[in-house]
Design an enzyme around this catalytic site. Sequence first.
Site, PDB file in Angstrom:
ATOM      1  N   ARG A  88      16.066 -10.944   4.658  1.00 41.86           N
ATOM      2  CA  ARG A  88      14.822 -10.176   4.717  1.00 41.86           C
ATOM      3  C   ARG A  88      13.789 -10.970   5.501  1.00 41.86           C
ATOM      4  O   ARG A  88      13.186 -11.903   4.966  1.00 41.86           O
ATOM      5  CB  ARG A  88      14.279  -9.882   3.304  1.00 41.86           C
ATOM      6  N   GLN A 195       9.672   2.839  -4.513  1.00 43.10           N
ATOM      7  CA  GLN A 195       9.481   1.757  -5.471  1.00 43.10           C
ATOM      8  C   GLN A 195       8.389   2.070  -6.482  1.00 43.10           C
ATOM      9  O   GLN A 195       8.446   1.611  -7.624  1.00 43.10           O
ATOM     10  CB  GLN A 195       9.147   0.452  -4.747  1.00 43.10           C
ATOM     11  N   ASP A 236       3.886  -9.554   1.030  1.00 41.45           N
ATOM     12  CA  ASP A 236       5.126 -10.227   1.408  1.00 41.45           C
ATOM     13  C   ASP A 236       4.881 -11.419   2.310  1.00 41.45           C
ATOM     14  O   ASP A 236       5.695 -12.332   2.358  1.00 41.45           O
ATOM     15  CB  ASP A 236       6.068  -9.229   2.078  1.00 41.45           C
ATOM     16  N   LYS A 247       4.289  -3.605   1.937  1.00 44.73           N
ATOM     17  CA  LYS A 247       5.122  -2.419   2.131  1.00 44.73           C
ATOM     18  C   LYS A 247       4.436  -1.399   3.033  1.00 44.73           C
ATOM     19  O   LYS A 247       3.226  -1.196   2.947  1.00 44.73           O
ATOM     20  CB  LYS A 247       5.450  -1.791   0.770  1.00 44.73           C
TER      21      LYS A 247
END
Length: 349
Positions: A88, A195, A236, A247
Amino acid sequence: MLRPVAWRDGKVRLLDQTRLPGAEVWLELEDYREVARAIREMVVRGAPAIGVAAGFGLVLGARQVGGERFEEFWPRFEEVCATMARTRPTAANLFWAIDRMRRCAQARRTAPMPVLLKALEAEACRIWDEDLEVNQTMGRHGQALIPDGARILTHCNAGALATSGYGTALGVVRAAVEAGKQVEVLADETRPFLQGARLTAWELHRDGIPTTVIADSMAGHLMRQGRIDLVLVGADRIAANGDVANKIGTYTLAVLARTHGLPFYVAAPRSTFDPALASGDQIPIEERDPREVTHFLGQPIAPEGVTALHPAFDVTPHEYVSAIITEKGVARPPYAASLAEVGPLPSAR
């Protein structure tokens, strides 16, 4: 307390988040390649949880590559680290954890191999434990920003499921509740992986925290009606100037919040900061399989042959961020100065 990533009897134990909310399935993985696949396929997701899982995965990898001398072990271990790093690309915590494990091994290059392997296991467990402590501390700092009776809009899942437990943004929500405040969470669904609808709503409902799921497209309408008091998200990766990668869809909410005069807060540990990047323009954005947009649960939701775009993250410029909540306190603009004051990250032992 929900701990979705754990180390048990020499195995990595993961709650399979692709199966929620329909089924609570736990996996026990014994091969580092299985851990890498679980990260890549979002069995485990959320930047802090990815870092924790990677640390445990590297323990498995170190045991698998073996070697009696460090000179034999190191190049093979580097290959394991490279495999984990490719999973990722946006999550800063992944690379922070890999670097911490590499430094731990290097510090014991003259030690017998059993000692080195034991040290790597201890380091991964420290990362796991520290993450929980960091989240709880961050929650205590952040809850001071949450008014009693607040209606909080969240995006994606930045809760216990995205960490080793408690959560970043949802940790702030939990801390506000523990402080006696009455709050309500509006969890936007967070297309295309849902999510918010699948994970945030599941864990908050499990804890008895009032939660309402909304479609992503409803946020502006509800803000205009005065039914949202603030936006609270995780991250992130955060650049040195305070630009925030989170996101996809986060930037839209930040612009809407600014338009409607609402605070936009980010909760993230120091392991999410990337001071080597001057701005968010340098943050790598993961592109995922377009089928995650054109299909749902294996069924097509778009005509066959239609293409889709699928950047998994976007970058919110720092000028849209009201404050960044960390385990060292609340940073405010100008972020180039306030984030530098937060201090260095923990080093490998």
